[in-house]
Design a protein around this motif. Structure first.
Motif, PDB file in Angstrom:
ATOM      1  N   ASN A  55      -6.825   4.861  -4.517  1.00 48.34           N
ATOM      2  CA  ASN A  55      -8.049   3.877  -4.296  1.00 48.34           C
ATOM      3  C   ASN A  55      -7.803   2.217  -4.861  1.00 48.34           C
ATOM      4  OD1 ASN A  55      -9.781   5.934  -3.433  1.00 48.34           O
ATOM      5  ND2 ASN A  55     -10.292   6.548  -5.475  1.00 48.34           N
ATOM      6  N   LEU A  56      -7.296   2.272  -5.693  1.00 48.20           N
ATOM      7  CA  LEU A  56      -7.055   0.727  -6.034  1.00 48.20           C
ATOM      8  C   LEU A  56      -6.156   0.047  -5.197  1.00 48.20           C
ATOM      9  CD1 LEU A  56      -6.447   1.022 -10.186  1.00 48.20           C
ATOM     10  CD2 LEU A  56      -8.550   0.145  -8.894  1.00 48.20           C
ATOM     11  N   VAL A 108      -4.663  -6.633  -8.857  1.00 43.77           N
ATOM     12  CA  VAL A 108      -4.812  -5.307  -8.964  1.00 43.77           C
ATOM     13  C   VAL A 108      -3.342  -4.492  -8.432  1.00 43.77           C
ATOM     14  CG1 VAL A 108      -5.586  -3.256  -7.378  1.00 43.77           C
ATOM     15  CG2 VAL A 108      -7.174  -4.979  -7.847  1.00 43.77           C
ATOM     16  N   CYS A 109      -2.519  -5.364  -7.781  1.00 41.73           N
ATOM     17  CA  CYS A 109      -1.344  -4.697  -7.586  1.00 41.73           C
ATOM     18  C   CYS A 109      -0.367  -4.671  -8.677  1.00 41.73           C
ATOM     19  CB  CYS A 109      -0.655  -5.376  -6.296  1.00 41.73           C
ATOM     20  SG  CYS A 109      -1.170  -5.164  -4.688  1.00 41.73           S
ATOM     21  N   TYR A 122      -1.314  -4.837 -11.832  1.00 37.08           N
ATOM     22  CA  TYR A 122      -1.929  -3.720 -12.785  1.00 37.08           C
ATOM     23  C   TYR A 122      -0.966  -2.177 -12.329  1.00 37.08           C
ATOM     24  CZ  TYR A 122      -4.820   0.204 -14.419  1.00 37.08           C
ATOM     25  OH  TYR A 122      -4.859   1.371 -14.917  1.00 37.08           O
ATOM     26  N   LEU A 123      -1.035  -2.096 -10.967  1.00 35.92           N
ATOM     27  CA  LEU A 123      -0.440  -1.038 -10.503  1.00 35.92           C
ATOM     28  C   LEU A 123       1.214  -0.985 -10.563  1.00 35.92           C
ATOM     29  CD1 LEU A 123      -2.414  -0.085  -7.232  1.00 35.92           C
ATOM     30  CD2 LEU A 123      -2.669   0.767  -9.641  1.00 35.92           C
ATOM     31  N   TYR A 173       1.034  -1.148  -0.004  1.00 37.27           N
ATOM     32  CA  TYR A 173       0.188   0.125   0.101  1.00 37.27           C
ATOM     33  C   TYR A 173       0.926   1.240   0.030  1.00 37.27           C
ATOM     34  CZ  TYR A 173      -3.355   3.495   1.466  1.00 37.27           C
ATOM     35  OH  TYR A 173      -4.165   4.709   1.406  1.00 37.27           O
ATOM     36  N   ASN A 192      -2.154   4.868  -7.707  1.00 36.19           N
ATOM     37  CA  ASN A 192      -3.660   4.887  -7.345  1.00 36.19           C
ATOM     38  C   ASN A 192      -4.062   4.427  -6.105  1.00 36.19           C
ATOM     39  OD1 ASN A 192      -6.710   4.518  -7.734  1.00 36.19           O
ATOM     40  ND2 ASN A 192      -6.320   4.516  -9.708  1.00 36.19           N
ATOM     41  N   ILE A 213      -8.125  -1.022  -2.155  1.00 38.13           N
ATOM     42  CA  ILE A 213      -8.906  -2.249  -2.668  1.00 38.13           C
ATOM     43  C   ILE A 213      -8.059  -3.393  -2.306  1.00 38.13           C
ATOM     44  CG2 ILE A 213     -10.094  -3.319  -4.379  1.00 38.13           C
ATOM     45  CD1 ILE A 213     -11.129  -0.632  -5.224  1.00 38.13           C
ATOM     46  N   ALA A 214      -6.778  -3.344  -3.131  1.00 35.69           N
ATOM     47  CA  ALA A 214      -6.005  -4.718  -3.064  1.00 35.69           C
ATOM     48  C   ALA A 214      -5.506  -4.966  -1.748  1.00 35.69           C
ATOM     49  CB  ALA A 214      -4.724  -4.089  -3.857  1.00 35.69           C
TER      50      ALA A 214
END
Length: 243
Positions: free
Chosen positions: A90-91, A160-161, A163-164, A81, A88, A94-95
């Protein structure tokens, strides 16, 4: 393309994440391969009960390893985080939430194992039950589906991670792309196994998360020995500023 600079707190978090990526799977592998497969015999409650009672200390070590693994997952989600929040928020949040749900599944696993042990130890109030019935009930707790339920959440968190990671270019993009694909595969397999009872006969359960595990191990080594790499645009901006 956005500019993503790297702070000192992100660099420190990357080292923590790299260590957690390598340490937590090692703990889980130790608990499963060295202890659990040795003591728990699938479909044989009486032999499982005998193994556990003959090696109770070892079984308790298995429970402790599950809790240590859970703590490692929490440390990992906090580190990720910190690293990915600038990309991002928010993402990243969420992750972190998905990974927290997965960590809580391991608390449930530890509780189930401990409940099974209590049944096998046979407290005074359990003497009204016959030994074979207690063993069968203990087997119910020892073979619980908590990991399978938590697996889709872990895959979602990793997807999600990944993607980031891809968006930020903090790690090589081919590695991040591998993470997205393998994590999505894990989610599909995990959900399919829950929906379709015979899915495990089509796809071996070992292949549900093995590609994603390979990605996370590779990422762990990268973060430990290479760290976060700045965006090429950031490097170009530094060069221009020096001209």
């Amino acid at each position: 393309m956005a500019l993503y600079t790297i702070t000192e707190s992100q660099r420190k978090a990357a080292r923590v994440a790299g260590f957690a990526y390598l340490f937590t799977p090692a703990i889980a592998a130790l608990a499963f391969f060295a202890i659990q497969t040795r003591l728990i015999v699938a479909g044989n409650a009486s032999e499982t009960a005998r193994n556990i009672m003959d090696h109770e200390q070892l079984f308790r070590l298995n429970i402790a390893c599950d809790l240590i693994y859970c703590a490692g997952v929490v440390a990992l989600l906090a580190a990720l985080y910190i690293i990915l929040k600038p990309v991002n928020q928010n993402l990243a949040l969420i992750a972190a939430f998905f990974r927290l749900v997965y960590a809580l599944m391991w608390v449930v696993i530890a509780l189930d194992l401990y409940a099974g042990l209590r049944l096998l130890r046979g407290a005074d109030y359990l003497r009204v039950f016959e030994p074979d019935r207690l063993q069968a009930l203990a087997m119910f707790y020892l073979g619980g589906p908590s990991y399978g339920v938590g697996l889709p959440f872990y895959g979602l968190a990793s997807a999600v991670c990944s993607y980031l990671w891809f968006k930020s270019s903090y790690i090589p993009r081919p590695l991040a792309a591998w993470g997205v694909i393998s994590s999505a595969w894990c989610v599909v397999c995990g959900l399919s196994d829950i929906i379709f009872p015979n899915f495990a006969k089509v796809v071996n359960p070992w292949w549900f998360d093995t590609p994603m595990a390979g990605f996370e191990i590779a990422l762990g080594f990268w973060l430990l020995f290479k760290g976060l790499r700045p965006s090429k645009l950031v490097e170009a901006a530094k060069v221009i500023s020096q001209i």
